[in-house]
Enzyme design. Structure first.
Site, PDB file in Angstrom:
ATOM      1  N   ASP A 212      42.080  39.117  44.773  1.00 27.78           N
ATOM      2  CA  ASP A 212      42.606  38.452  43.582  1.00 27.78           C
ATOM      3  C   ASP A 212      43.229  39.499  42.669  1.00 27.78           C
ATOM      4  O   ASP A 212      42.519  40.330  42.099  1.00 27.78           O
ATOM      5  CB  ASP A 212      41.441  37.730  42.867  1.00 27.78           C
ATOM      6  N   ASP A 223      48.940  35.314  38.465  1.00 25.40           N
ATOM      7  CA  ASP A 223      47.547  35.411  38.884  1.00 25.40           C
ATOM      8  C   ASP A 223      47.436  34.629  40.198  1.00 25.40           C
ATOM      9  O   ASP A 223      47.604  33.405  40.206  1.00 25.40           O
ATOM     10  CB  ASP A 223      46.675  34.805  37.774  1.00 25.40           C
ATOM     11  N   HIS A 292      42.858  27.938  34.956  1.00 26.89           N
ATOM     12  CA  HIS A 292      43.087  28.162  33.519  1.00 26.89           C
ATOM     13  C   HIS A 292      44.572  28.230  33.235  1.00 26.89           C
ATOM     14  O   HIS A 292      45.363  28.566  34.124  1.00 26.89           O
ATOM     15  CB  HIS A 292      42.429  29.484  33.107  1.00 26.89           C
ATOM     16  N   HIS A 300      43.509  34.097  29.973  1.00 22.46           N
ATOM     17  CA  HIS A 300      42.925  32.769  29.750  1.00 22.46           C
ATOM     18  C   HIS A 300      43.470  32.183  28.458  1.00 22.46           C
ATOM     19  O   HIS A 300      43.082  32.584  27.373  1.00 22.46           O
ATOM     20  CB  HIS A 300      41.396  32.852  29.699  1.00 22.46           C
ATOM     21  N   GLU A 325      42.946  27.764  40.686  1.00 27.23           N
ATOM     22  CA  GLU A 325      42.155  28.483  41.681  1.00 27.23           C
ATOM     23  C   GLU A 325      40.978  27.609  42.028  1.00 27.23           C
ATOM     24  O   GLU A 325      40.334  27.031  41.161  1.00 27.23           O
ATOM     25  CB  GLU A 325      41.686  29.834  41.144  1.00 27.23           C
ATOM     26  N   GLU A 418      44.382  30.844  45.085  1.00 31.82           N
ATOM     27  CA  GLU A 418      44.868  30.675  43.717  1.00 31.82           C
ATOM     28  C   GLU A 418      46.374  30.892  43.640  1.00 31.82           C
ATOM     29  O   GLU A 418      46.910  31.805  44.266  1.00 31.82           O
ATOM     30  CB  GLU A 418      44.168  31.690  42.798  1.00 31.82           C
TER      31      GLU A 418
HETATM   32  C1  HZT Z   1      38.787  37.081  33.370  1.00 26.49           C
HETATM   33  C2  HZT Z   1      38.667  38.460  33.477  1.00 26.49           C
HETATM   34  C3  HZT Z   1      39.530  39.142  34.292  1.00 26.49           C
HETATM   35  C4  HZT Z   1      39.853  34.901  33.928  1.00 26.49           C
HETATM   36  C5  HZT Z   1      39.619  33.616  35.989  1.00 26.49           C
HETATM   37  C6  HZT Z   1      40.172  34.581  36.962  1.00 26.49           C
HETATM   38  C7  HZT Z   1      40.470  36.264  38.216  1.00 26.49           C
HETATM   39  O1  HZT Z   1      36.827  33.187  35.502  1.00 26.49           O
HETATM   40  C8  HZT Z   1      38.670  30.291  32.035  1.00 26.49           C
HETATM   41  C9  HZT Z   1      38.789  29.916  33.284  1.00 26.49           C
HETATM   42  C10 HZT Z   1      40.514  38.482  34.995  1.00 26.49           C
HETATM   43  C11 HZT Z   1      40.619  37.110  34.874  1.00 26.49           C
HETATM   44  C12 HZT Z   1      39.760  36.405  34.045  1.00 26.49           C
HETATM   45  F1  HZT Z   1      39.430  40.464  34.386  1.00 26.49           F
HETATM   46  N1  HZT Z   1      39.000  34.260  34.874  1.00 26.49           N
HETATM   47  N2  HZT Z   1      41.332  34.425  37.562  1.00 26.49           N
HETATM   48  N3  HZT Z   1      41.510  35.459  38.358  1.00 26.49           N
HETATM   49  N4  HZT Z   1      39.613  35.725  37.357  1.00 26.49           N
HETATM   50  S1  HZT Z   1      37.643  33.530  34.368  1.00 26.49           S
HETATM   51  C13 HZT Z   1      38.126  32.051  33.628  1.00 26.49           C
HETATM   52  O2  HZT Z   1      36.998  34.399  33.410  1.00 26.49           O
HETATM   53  S2  HZT Z   1      38.161  31.895  31.983  1.00 26.49           S
HETATM   54  C14 HZT Z   1      38.470  30.896  34.212  1.00 26.49           C
HETATM   55 MN    MN Z   2      42.761  32.982  37.587  1.00 28.66          MN
HETATM   56 MN    MN Z   3      42.865  35.366  39.894  1.00 22.35          MN
END
Ligand code: HZT
Ligand code: MN
Ligand code: MN
Length: 437
Positions: A212, A223, A292, A300, A325, A418
């Site tokens: 990812d 993303d 998101h 986000h 995703e 995703e």
């Molecule tokens: C948070 C920190 C990161 C966002 C989703 C995600 C990887 O799970 C609301 C919905 C990178 C991304 C994120 F360093 N996140 N997409 N790809 N992670 S999440 C989220 O925190 S917040 C999903």
């Molecule tokens: Mn994401």
């Molecule tokens: Mn991601």
């Protein structure tokens, strides 16, 4: 199906209106798959198709291909490993468009509406930036797919993906670069694992690895994530999650309720099962994970896209950028935070740290990452050392958010796919779509 569900089409009329955006091969094909291949040749792409059993493949055209040589065959060619910035491969902002999906039902009028086309033109530069970031993602992941195999060290994988991204996007301060840390989560861990310094995890033949990563151009973030496995026994798991993600993307549209998208995803995901060690196991969504929306320099944006029917009545809106995703699991369907944290992002609070070491670190974080997520390795490469206590202070004070690895129960297997898409006034564009997933 909800009223505003969408369908894919051939290159659509409004595309041709955007004169400066050269129309490419990318949006051809059926509803869920198309071909974004740049050079139209490609041994790696074939390996890619074999790895997860998806993607229609052409025959090899090149007799031989040496490492570090151009792949040739069609238009502008990338090297192996990738070294040529995509801006050179696609001059005059002619980046391939993503998969184009025409709106349906109440929103059908949008495709040909003059008013909507005018609205579309206002966001032309954003679209160019997103397409450039998406092309970097496709080219970097193509190489990642070919180099990731049992025996490789995740630290080397992360370095390849991140250096590849920096080179191909021409990383430059806040103008372009990495969107967020490279997630390389294995088996029961679904998300937010990336190696910290000195952490050397070797990929094993029966592992299920989620890759990812993010690319941004002027804060416009792509993303996108996929899952790799080398044992065919996991195919039903990967198929379930790929199908679920494509269902979510298909269902998405202007005015569509987020809960309805979750319901459609859940239904498809739960229609699959997998046999492991002679035992039939249902595939469940990881119900406390979600997609998101994405804002400018904000991974986000404030809306969450559930992967179960949670009854959320919030609707998607025109112009919004979303990452859908979905995650499937052989475990309980719930993730918890587990293990050592690597991912962080600065909060948009005005809180001031008390600790002197934290003050200095915060200045460095602001200057280098802004609001973009980062990992400890990115702080290391700035030349910082012994910053852990300062970082912990910032987290404890709520100035920095910590995102520890998210895992289901030990012994379970999780998969993820995703994509990032934008709800243009005229059409839905799945920016990160490739010939691989
Ligand atoms: C948070 C920190 C990161 C966002 C989703 C995600 C990887 O799970 C609301 C919905 C990178 C991304 C994120 F360093 N996140 N997409 N790809 N992670 S999440 C989220 O925190 S917040 C999903
Ligand atoms: Mn994401
Ligand atoms: Mn991601």
């Amino acid at each position: 199906m909800t009223a505003a569900a969408t369908a894919a089409t051939e290159n659509s009329v409004p595309e041709k209106e955007l004169a400066s955006l050269a129309v490419s091969e990318s949006a051809k094909g059926d509803n869920t798959e198309n071909d974004n291949d740049v050079d139209g040749s490609d041994a790696e792409a074939e390996a890619a198709a074999g790895a997860d059993g998806s993607g229609q493949k052409k025959k090899k055209k090149n007799k031989k291909k040496k490492k570090g040589k151009k792949t040739g065959g069609g238009a502008a060619a990338q090297t192996t490993p990738p070294t040529i910035p995509v801006s050179q491969l696609f001059p005059n902002n002619s980046y391939p468009e993503g998969q184009i999906c025409e709106y349906t039902d109440d929103n059908m009028y949008r495709t040909t509406s003059e008013e909507m086309r005018a609205r579309d033109r206002v966001n032309e530069q954003q679209l160019i930036d997103l397409r450039r970031a998406a092309e970097v993602h496709r080219q970097v992941r193509k190489h990642a797919r070919s180099m990731i195999k049992p025996g490789v060290d995740l630290a080397d994988v992360a370095e390849m993906i991140e250096n590849g991204t920096r080179t191909l996007v021409e990383a430059d301060g806040f103008k372009a670069g990495i969107g967020f840390p490279t997630g390389l989560s294995i088996n029961h861990c679904a998300a937010h694992y990336t190696p910290n310094a000195g952490d050397h995890v070797i990929v094993k033949k029966d592992d299920v690895l989620k890759v990812d990563f993010g690319v941004h151009v002027n804060g416009n973030i792509i993303d996108s994530a996929f899952t790799l496995a080398w044992n065919d026994r996991y195919n039903p798991l990967l198929d379930a999650v790929r199908d679920a993600t494509n269902t979510g993307i298909r269902e998405a549209g202007i005015d569509v309720r987020l809960g309805d998208i979750g319901a459609a995803i859940q239904e498809v995901m739960e229609s699959y099962e997998i046999v492991l060690d002679g035992k039939t196991i249902p595939i469940r969504p990881l119900r406390n994970l979600c997609g998101h929306n994405i804002g400018s320099y904000l991974i986000h944006g404030g809306k969450s896209v559930p992967i179960v029917n949670n009854g959320d009545q919030t609707r998607m809106e025109e112009g919004e950028l979303f990452a859908i995703e979905t995650f499937g699991t052989t475990g309980n369907g719930l993730v918890h935070e587990e293990g050592i944290c690597s991912h962080y992002s600065r909060n948009e609070t005005n809180e001031q740290p008390r600790l002197q070491s934290a003050k200095k670190l915060l200045t460095t974080l602001k200057k280098n990452f802004g609001t973009l997520p980062f990992c400890r390795r990115y702080v290391d490469r700035l030349g910082e050392s012994h910053y852990y206590l300062g970082l912990k202070h910032l987290v404890d004070q709520g100035i920095v958010n910590a995102y520890p690895p998210l895992c289901d129960v030990e012994g379970s297997y999780t998969a993820q796919f995703e994509h990032t898409f934008i709800l243009r006034p005229t059409v839905k564009e799945v920016l990160s779509r490739g010939d691989d997933y």
